[in-house]
Design an enzyme around this catalytic site. Structure first.
Site, short mmCIF file in Angstrom:
data_model
loop_
_atom_site.label_atom_id
_atom_site.label_comp_id
_atom_site.label_asym_id
_atom_site.label_seq_id
_atom_site.Cartn_x
_atom_site.Cartn_y
_atom_site.Cartn_z
N ASP A 58 0.54 3.72 1.63
CA ASP A 58 0.49 4.32 2.96
C ASP A 58 1.88 4.64 3.48
OD1 ASP A 58 0.14 4.58 5.89
OD2 ASP A 58 -1.91 4.01 5.41
N HIS A 112 -2.32 -3.88 5.14
CA HIS A 112 -2.13 -3.44 6.53
C HIS A 112 -3.46 -3.05 7.13
CE1 HIS A 112 -2.41 1.02 5.91
NE2 HIS A 112 -2.26 0.61 4.66
N ARG A 125 2.93 4.85 6.37
CA ARG A 125 3.35 4.17 7.59
C ARG A 125 3.89 2.78 7.31
NH1 ARG A 125 -2.51 4.95 10.15
NH2 ARG A 125 -2.96 4.37 7.99
N CYS A 141 -6.26 0.38 6.92
CA CYS A 141 -5.96 0.89 5.60
C CYS A 141 -7.06 1.88 5.20
CB CYS A 141 -5.91 -0.26 4.60
SG CYS A 141 -5.50 0.25 2.94
N CYS A 155 0.84 -1.18 0.00
CA CYS A 155 0.00 0.00 0.00
C CYS A 155 0.88 1.24 0.00
CB CYS A 155 -0.92 0.00 1.21
SG CYS A 155 -2.17 1.31 1.18
#
Lengths: 291, 244
Positions: A113, A167, A115, A170, A111
């Site tokens: 993302d 994750h 993080r 999400c 992803c």
């Protein structure tokens, strides 16, 4: 469509121009450099109204004449210099090795993302993992971007393991379960909604919303792994690798999920017998084993 | 009150009086936009009745027409045209159904990242083995005009029209010389068609087949006299119906 030419004053270059009526209540200045679309004119013969709306300032979003904006990423460039110094001191030929052609063993779909940084959570350095990250860690069958990454990694780089990592928490999966319209993003998030539809009976029965979200994240990862199995590139490579005596079937496909609160990667157990039953639909080389 | 729908192919006691000056003479744009037709009903039954009438008409002209269609199609021409309702591909060419493999999209674009158009080209060239690819644009194209406006047409449409904006960039000087917006639109329609023809040439499928057929010219087993598929740039004038 009816086109009428009316003469009005263009406020941008103060000359009498012909405005083209492009619709019921919209006009457009005829000169190449204005190109201003003027909307919501109730009385087209009223020159003052036209000038008022035509006075839209064209701010050039392309080039920023203001050079002060450049300093906003100075911090990143300083970090980069420190990174270079740190690595060159510890390991003299770190960058010489990077200059060589890459030979990663892993292909990672994750992803976007911020993080979930791919290399860090896997503990791999530069040159060891070929990464593709997008919203929701999706590998659709009709996305040229993801498929090009897959084809390059499998055919040209010869990766042996493909890792799909989702994750919890999400944002994409959360948005796909919400009743809202995000415009163009909905075309992409629809792929997660399609995953929900495939597992609807199971997911609808989960009472707790948080648990349902976690389960959808995991099911999404598994579906993307199946999507990778469906591609001709991967099927061909697996058959090819099985032909050579004594070698393992590559590429292997793994589904993982990352828990941001603990930082742990969990393995997902895929029901391989169910995946094998899809061969009747997606098997492109029917006489060969799918898995 | 029943107002007989003046359909494209009809010529009967009700429409003969209406057809004296032409179907849309004297109408304003609003009247034309709100014209009655089989689309006024919710479930399109009249449209399906129209379909049955069309079947009867085609069978009157040629009794074997649908039998031939049932056996399969072998079109020799791939037409890449605009979705515009005024530009029906096989009708403009005077060809019956079964002769032209058609792909229509907004502004007749051939984009290398578009699976849709690329699949059509691959199927037409590799499987159907068409002899000609025609890219046909038309004047008064809504897509081309929209791309010349400095307006955000919103999500997927804007990304689609960006391809025309890229063509504008390639020919910026030539278009800037034209002062009239309409003249610029007309020239961009032509330049867009030429650019899409180049995009067709860029595909590997077309290049491979052209090389293959070039080597087969003059071979007695194959009926090939020129490198197939040959790519043509057409432009259609809706006002006169001419294709150039």
């Amino acid at each position: 469509m009816m086109h009428t030419m009316n003469r009005f004053v263009c406020n941008n270059n103060k000359s009498i121009k012909r405005f083209l009526s492009t619709g019921k209540h919209s006009y457009q200045c005829n000169c190449m450099f204005c190109g201003v679309a003027v909307k919501s004119i109730t009385n087209p013969s009223n020159r003052l109204l036209i000038n008022k709306s035509a006075n839209i300032k064209r701010d050039f979003t392309f080039s920023s004449p203001d050079d002060e904006d450049a300093h906003h990423i100075d911090k990143l460039l300083d970090n980069n210099k420190r990174w270079v110094k740190h690595n060159s001191e510890n390991n003299p030929d770190y960058f010489a090795k990077l200059g060589q052609p890459q030979k990663p063993q892993y292909l990672y779909f994750g992803c976007s993302d911020s993080r979930v940084p791919a290399n860090e959570i896997l503990g791999l350095g530069p040159g060891e993992v070929f990464v593709h990250r997008n919203v929701g860690n999706l590998v659709p069958g009709n996305d040229l971007n993801a498929l090009s990454v897959l084809e390059f990694a499998v055919d040209h780089l010869g990766v042996s393991d493909i890792i799909v990592t989702g994750h919890y928490n999400c944002g994409a999966v959360k948005a796909a379960t919400a009743t809202q319209d995000l415009g163009m993003l909905e075309n992409w998030l629809r792929l997660i909604r399609d995953v929900y539809r495939l597992h609807r009976d199971f997911l609808d029965r989960i009472p707790n919303e948080q648990d349902r979200h976690r389960k959808l994240v995991e099911l999404n990862v598994i579906e993307q792994c199946i999507n990778i199995f469906k591609t001709g590139v991967v099927q061909r490579k697996r058959i090819q690798s099985k032909k050579e005596p004594g070698s393992k079937v590559v590429p292997r496909i793994h589904g993982l999920v990352f828990d941001t609160s603990e930082g742990i990667l969990h393995r997902l157990d895929v029901d391989y017998s169910r995946v094998g039953s899809l061969e009747a639909i997606y098997g492109l080389y029917p006489s060969k084993p799918f898995l | 009150s029943l107002r007989y729908i003046n359909t494209f192919n009809s010529n009967n006691q009700y429409t003969k009086s209406l057809n004296k000056l032409g179907p849309n003479t004297g109408r304003t744009f609003e009247e034309y936009f709100n014209r009655p037709g089989p689309w006024d009903e919710k479930n399109l039954d009249s449209l399906l009745i129209g379909n049955r009438k069309w079947i009867k008409k085609m069978q009157l002209d040629d009794p074997d027409f649908f039998y031939e269609l049932k056996r399969g199609h072998a079109p020799k021409i791939l037409w890449i045209g605009c979705s515009d309702a005024r530009v029906p591909a096989n009708e403009l060419l005077g060809e019956p159904p079964g002769s032209v493999f058609v792909h229509r999209n907004i502004a007749n674009l051939v984009v290398n990242t578009d699976f849709n158009c690329m699949s059509v080209i691959q199927y037409a060239v590799d499987v159907l083995k068409v002899k000609h690819i025609i890219v046909c644009g038309h004047y008064d194209c809504g897509g081309v005009k929209a791309s010349l406006e400095l307006v955000d047409h919103r999500s997927p449409l804007e990304n689609w029209l960006r391809n025309i904006r890229d063509t504008t960039r390639l020919h910026k000087e030539e278009l800037a010389e034209l002062s009239d917006f309409n003249a610029r639109c007309r020239r961009l329609v032509e330049l867009n068609v030429i650019e899409q023809c180049l995009n067709v040439f860029k595909t590997a499928v077309v290049q491979r087949r052209r090389v293959e057929t070039h080597n087969l010219i003059g071979s007695p087993k194959h009926n090939i006299t020129f490198a197939e598929p040959r790519v043509h740039a057409f432009v259609y004038e809706p006002g006169t119906g001419e294709i150039n």
